[in-house]
Write an enzyme that holds these catalytic residues in place. Structure first.
Site, PDB file in Angstrom:
ATOM      1  N   SER A 109       0.834  -1.203   0.000  1.00 54.48           N
ATOM      2  CA  SER A 109       0.000   0.000   0.000  1.00 54.48           C
ATOM      3  C   SER A 109       0.874   1.262   0.000  1.00 54.48           C
ATOM      4  CB  SER A 109      -0.956  -0.056   1.198  1.00 54.48           C
ATOM      5  OG  SER A 109      -1.935   0.943   1.120  1.00 54.48           O
ATOM      6  N   ASP A 225      -9.661  -3.603  -5.717  1.00 56.01           N
ATOM      7  CA  ASP A 225      -9.076  -2.833  -4.620  1.00 56.01           C
ATOM      8  C   ASP A 225      -9.695  -1.434  -4.602  1.00 56.01           C
ATOM      9  OD1 ASP A 225      -7.447  -1.394  -2.846  1.00 56.01           O
ATOM     10  OD2 ASP A 225      -5.646  -2.480  -3.435  1.00 56.01           O
ATOM     11  N   HIS A 255      -7.985  -5.043  -0.912  1.00 55.11           N
ATOM     12  CA  HIS A 255      -6.716  -4.342  -0.698  1.00 55.11           C
ATOM     13  C   HIS A 255      -5.615  -5.196  -0.062  1.00 55.11           C
ATOM     14  CE1 HIS A 255      -4.081  -0.971  -0.321  1.00 55.11           C
ATOM     15  NE2 HIS A 255      -4.062  -1.035   1.003  1.00 55.11           N
TER      16      HIS A 255
END
Length: 278
Positions: A109, A225, A255
């Site tokens: 991320s 996502d 995610h």
């Protein structure tokens, strides 16, 4: 196998919480950089699989995150450049603790965006980079006015809670969402304006300089996502000059791929990719 916990004082005097898992005869080393709002201990199940194949895993709670904060996490940091300096110093430590074996970087991320920016800016001697759901491209339809305003808000009201992330987009497994929401070391409030602005700067940096990326690269992203844009992974994959590069989009994936429905397949992919390069 040893599990070590310690702290590291940054160039500007911040104490960061560090931990490492070290097999007796390591075949490789890896520095793991966690995502926005979370912390390093959430990767224990992936770490277990990596140490089983002889990888020493080092990780840390970033600025404003997890155990690196006295009191509650804030997810606040002033400059992504400082974060890159932390990554550089810690990757150097990893390579000195476990010398003469292949060294890898893993970022998820925001951590994925930071690792990509770090590789582009510092050109470290890394044997491979794994980017999981990296923050490289802003969400579709992000208002240009909002982006322009973000720099002003970031400057004058840096700690203003500006951007709320939807925890339900973390995983398709309800128990994983509950675990995320109930973890006291996870920051679940709105993200501070400065942090959001700095993450945007990281994305722009990687978008602009992606064609200078030459390190072996594994990119993984979920097609659904809702927290980081899969088009960012596709963009870096297309731009990267790496002769060894792989992009895997998991259909329907959310995610946190290592905490989602395909987690065993995802972790096997990561572990085997690293194993093949050690």
């Amino acid at each position: 196998m040893k599990h070590l916990e310690t702290s590291y004082k940054t160039h500007d005097g911040i104490e960061l919480y560090l931990q490492a898992w070290m097999p007796e005869s390591p075949k490789a080393s890896l520095l793991l950089v966690h995502g926005l709002g979370e912390h390093s201990s959430r990767y224990a199940h992936l770490v277990e699989k990596l140490t089983e194949i002889g990888v020493s895993v080092f990780t840390f709670d970033g600025r404003g995150h997890g155990k690196s904060v006295k009191g509650k996490p804030t997810a606040y940091f002033k400059s992504y450049e400082d974060y890159l300096k932390d990554i550089d110093a810690l990757f150097g430590k990893v390579k000195s603790y476990v010398p003469d074996v292949p060294a890898f970087l893993y970022g998820h991320s925001m951590g994925g965006g930071l690792v990509a920016a770090y590789v582009l800016k510092y050109q470290p001697k890394a044997d491979g980079v794994v980017l999981s759901s990296p923050a490289i491209k802003e969400a579709e339809g992000t208002s240009q006015i909002l982006i322009a305003l973000s720099s002003v808000i970031s400057k004058y009201l840096p700690k203003l809670k500006a951007l709320k992330l939807d925890a339900n987009k973390v995983s398709r497994i309800p128990e994983e969402v509950e675990k995320y929401l109930n973890d006291p070391l996870v920051y679940t409030e709105a993200i501070p304006a400065r942090t959001a602005y700095e993450v945007l700067q990281v994305m722009r940096f990687v978008q602009n300089l992606g064609s200078y990326f030459e390190t072996p690269l594994l990119l993984i992203h979920g097609s659904d996502d809702g927290l980081t844009n899969p088009k960012g992974s596709k963009l870096l994959f297309k731009k990267a000059k790496s002769s060894d590069k792989t992009l895997k989009i998991f259909p329907g994936g959310y995610h946190e791929l290592i905490n989602d429905l395909d987690r065993e397949e995802v972790m096997d992919l990561i572990v085997n990719w690293i194993k093949e390069r050690t």
